[in-house]
Design an enzyme around this catalytic site. Sequence first.
Site, PDB file in Angstrom:
ATOM      1  N   SER A 137       1.035  -1.017  -0.185  1.00 45.69           N
ATOM      2  CA  SER A 137       0.609  -0.389   0.075  1.00 45.69           C
ATOM      3  C   SER A 137       1.002   1.418  -0.119  1.00 45.69           C
ATOM      4  O   SER A 137       0.032   2.573   0.000  1.00 45.69           O
ATOM      5  CB  SER A 137      -1.349  -0.012   0.950  1.00 45.69           C
ATOM      6  OG  SER A 137      -0.308   0.034   2.359  1.00 45.69           O
ATOM      7  N   GLU A 138       2.437   1.305   0.115  1.00 48.31           N
ATOM      8  CA  GLU A 138       2.932   1.984  -0.208  1.00 48.31           C
ATOM      9  C   GLU A 138       2.954   3.246  -0.952  1.00 48.31           C
ATOM     10  O   GLU A 138       3.181   4.708  -0.763  1.00 48.31           O
ATOM     11  CB  GLU A 138       4.303   1.817  -0.358  1.00 48.31           C
ATOM     12  CG  GLU A 138       5.070   1.350   1.082  1.00 48.31           C
ATOM     13  CD  GLU A 138       4.301  -0.569   0.870  1.00 48.31           C
ATOM     14  OE1 GLU A 138       5.474  -0.491   1.938  1.00 48.31           O
ATOM     15  OE2 GLU A 138       4.035  -0.322   0.120  1.00 48.31           O
ATOM     16  N   VAL A 139       2.160   2.961  -2.136  1.00 45.61           N
ATOM     17  CA  VAL A 139       2.228   4.152  -3.350  1.00 45.61           C
ATOM     18  C   VAL A 139       0.566   5.010  -3.251  1.00 45.61           C
ATOM     19  O   VAL A 139       1.095   5.982  -3.458  1.00 45.61           O
ATOM     20  CB  VAL A 139       2.118   3.900  -4.586  1.00 45.61           C
ATOM     21  CG1 VAL A 139       3.661   3.400  -5.011  1.00 45.61           C
ATOM     22  CG2 VAL A 139       1.505   2.134  -4.800  1.00 45.61           C
TER      23      VAL A 139
END
Length: 266
Positions: A137-139
């Site tokens: 989910s970093e982006v």
Amino acid sequence: MTDFTTVQLETDPRGLATLWLNRPEKNNAFNAEMIRELVLAIDQVQADPSLRFLLLRGRGRHFCAGADLAWMQQCAALDFEANLGDARQLGKLMYSIYHLKLPTLAVVQGAAFGGALGLIAACDMAIGASSAEFSLSEVRIGLAPAVISPLLFKAIGERATRRYALTGERFSAEKACELGLLSEIYAAEELDACVEDWIGTLLLNGPHAMRACKDLLRETASASLNPALRRYTENAIAQIRVSPEGQEGLNAFLEKRRPAWQESQS
């Protein structure tokens, strides 16, 4: 043994350890303290010759929901050098798990987001509840799964890593199993019983043989088929055949009896 506040390290007299992420009220989200304690716990496991393998688990509903919000807010206020120090600690954790001499099994339930996928990918094997959900989910918050990306390439391949790292989309336990991130999935209510089955299977194996096998697989995983690799593998099997455990295993097989390490579990 060290007292921890964000993790728990439990040892079983059968010769295994379970390392629990223990912030259930925060869905076991990472912060700097948890990363530091996980590194210390892994060092303790590495130093204990009585242990045969390690389970990595999360207390409560979720395995790990990624990075803790308060910790991310603190990181946002840090300069480059301070952020680099945090990243190096996270990298140390991931590589410590990957290079642990003992076999490792991750057990996943609920959410496994962000850096949690690095923990899973760093383990030798992983199983999960069929209801578990996964996401790089970093982006979605303007970041990238930098430290864990090499582990994900090894676990699920470059193409799948590119897709899920770039989209940030969630994917199911069934998809995680299809990709190879999980080995098997089970109904949530059956997960603990299935963990015991995995423990029983691993306890059948020679403790030193599993360590030697892990070293062998690490050396040969990405090596080219050349004379040096051939000599390495020939030496590896010769060494384990003449070791006390190898001799006991071979003699037990020929004499149609259980080897000593299995007798000790009965």
